[in-house]
Design an enzyme around this catalytic site. Structure first.
Site, PDB file in Angstrom:
ATOM      1  N   ASP A  86       0.859  -1.181   0.000  1.00 27.88           N
ATOM      2  CA  ASP A  86       0.000   0.000   0.000  1.00 27.88           C
ATOM      3  C   ASP A  86       0.902   1.240   0.000  1.00 27.88           C
ATOM      4  O   ASP A  86       1.767   1.349  -0.858  1.00 27.88           O
ATOM      5  CB  ASP A  86      -0.955  -0.072   1.210  1.00 27.88           C
ATOM      6  CG  ASP A  86      -1.956   1.065   1.265  1.00 27.88           C
ATOM      7  OD1 ASP A  86      -2.973   0.996   0.531  1.00 27.88           O
ATOM      8  OD2 ASP A  86      -1.732   2.022   2.031  1.00 27.88           O
ATOM      9  N   HIS A 281      -7.014  -6.286  -1.320  1.00 25.35           N
ATOM     10  CA  HIS A 281      -5.972  -5.274  -1.135  1.00 25.35           C
ATOM     11  C   HIS A 281      -4.980  -5.607  -0.018  1.00 25.35           C
ATOM     12  O   HIS A 281      -3.827  -5.189  -0.082  1.00 25.35           O
ATOM     13  CB  HIS A 281      -6.621  -3.924  -0.832  1.00 25.35           C
ATOM     14  CG  HIS A 281      -5.644  -2.813  -0.655  1.00 25.35           C
ATOM     15  ND1 HIS A 281      -4.848  -2.354  -1.688  1.00 25.35           N
ATOM     16  CD2 HIS A 281      -5.300  -2.073   0.433  1.00 25.35           C
ATOM     17  CE1 HIS A 281      -4.071  -1.366  -1.250  1.00 25.35           C
ATOM     18  NE2 HIS A 281      -4.326  -1.185   0.034  1.00 25.35           N
TER      19      HIS A 281
END
Length: 303
Positions: A86, A281
């Site tokens: 991320d 994610h």
């Protein structure tokens, strides 16, 4: 900086994303240590037990990459393999860009290496999605903090387990009059990879200082673009790897997937990407075994 570490051997830095902490690498620390590496996961600037300053302009990409680079000699090493997920991925990519002498190799989870664009990022985001894009929503100080801190348990349940509210490949847009959490459905139950204890850990980490400093990372998008002008057109030269979930909102759209092979002009030593079917994610938490295997294979290929 507060760190969690395990093992002895070549140094591997593990840089977390938003809104997380060293704990997001809990499955990788022991696996890398058992494979013969010194695995170190810091709480990055503004997070957890590291904390940080309150000023927005103390969270630029230069500060973040500088923190990572400062850890390498502090841990007694000359070089490190830098791995980021991320927001930690852009930090890892930029660390390799500006100091290839200190970065033996680099890996990004979820976020591919993106070359510097020709205009400020907020301008490009506004053209793409209007003011509803979540990164633009985060620019104003106050509203996002108030929303995310209102009920930390709900915040982490939705952010970590509520990805089903997004159609594959869609942009996370904040609805008119709503907030960032409205993008995510309230999950009826936690997925198998996430426990109540995990939610409690993240909640406890953010209880004292909240989201103010972590959100500052987003408030430097345009400042980062200005500060990296000297590297416009430069290439990331260390060996590199991308690991991503096929259902990750960052890379799930076809346009992004099709553009990744062309990134070898920016990152010449970029290996074949590792795609994780059915993964969202939170890559290294959702698929720890697959991520561990991919990272260890990559590390051993460097020897």
């Amino acid at each position: 900086m507060h760190i969690a570490e395990a093992g002895e051997g070549p140094l591997v830095l593990l840089l977390h994303g938003f809104p997380e902490s060293w704990y997001s690498w809990r499955h990788q620390l022991t696996a890398l240590a058992e494979a013969g590496y010194h695995a170190v996961a810091p709480d990055q600037r503004g997070y957890g037990r590291t904390g940080g300053p309150d000023a927005v302009d103390r969270y630029t990409i230069h500060h973040l990459a500088g923190d990572a680079l400062g850890l390498i000699p502090a841990l007694g090493a000359r070089q490190a393999v830098v791995v980021g997920h991320d927001w930690g991925a852009p930090v890892a990519w930029h660390t390799a860009l500006v100091r290839p002498d200190a970065v033996r190799a680099v890996a990004g989870l979820s976020v591919p290496p993106l070359p510097r664009g020709g205009r400020p990022p907020t301008e490009a985001l506004r053209e793409l999605a209007g003011d509803a894009h979540y990164m633009l929503h985060f620019q104003a100080i106050g509203p996002a903090e108030a929303e995310l801190e209102r009920d930390l348990g709900t915040t982490f349940r939705r952010l970590l387990a509520g990805r089903a509210a997004l159609a594959p490949g869609s942009q996370p847009l904040v609805p008119d009059g709503g907030g960032f959490l409205d993008v995510f459905a309230d999950p009826p139950r936690l997925p198998g990879w996430l426990t109540e204890d995990d939610i409690t850990f993240f909640t406890d980490e953010f209880t004292k200082d909240g989201f103010h400093r972590p959100l500052h990372w987003y408030r430097n998008l345009d400042r980062n673009w200005e500060l990296t002008a000297a590297w416009h057109g430069a290439r990331i030269t260390p060996p590199a790897l991308l690991i991503a979930g096929e259902q990750d909102m960052v890379v799930a759209n076809a346009r992004t997937r099709q553009a990744i092979p062309a990134l070898t002009s920016y990152v010449p030593a970029l290996r074949e990407p590792v795609w994780l079917p059915g993964c969202g994610h939170w890559t290294q938490q959702e698929r720890p075994q697959e991520v561990n295997a991919a990272l260890i294979d990559f590390l051993r290929s460097l020897d």
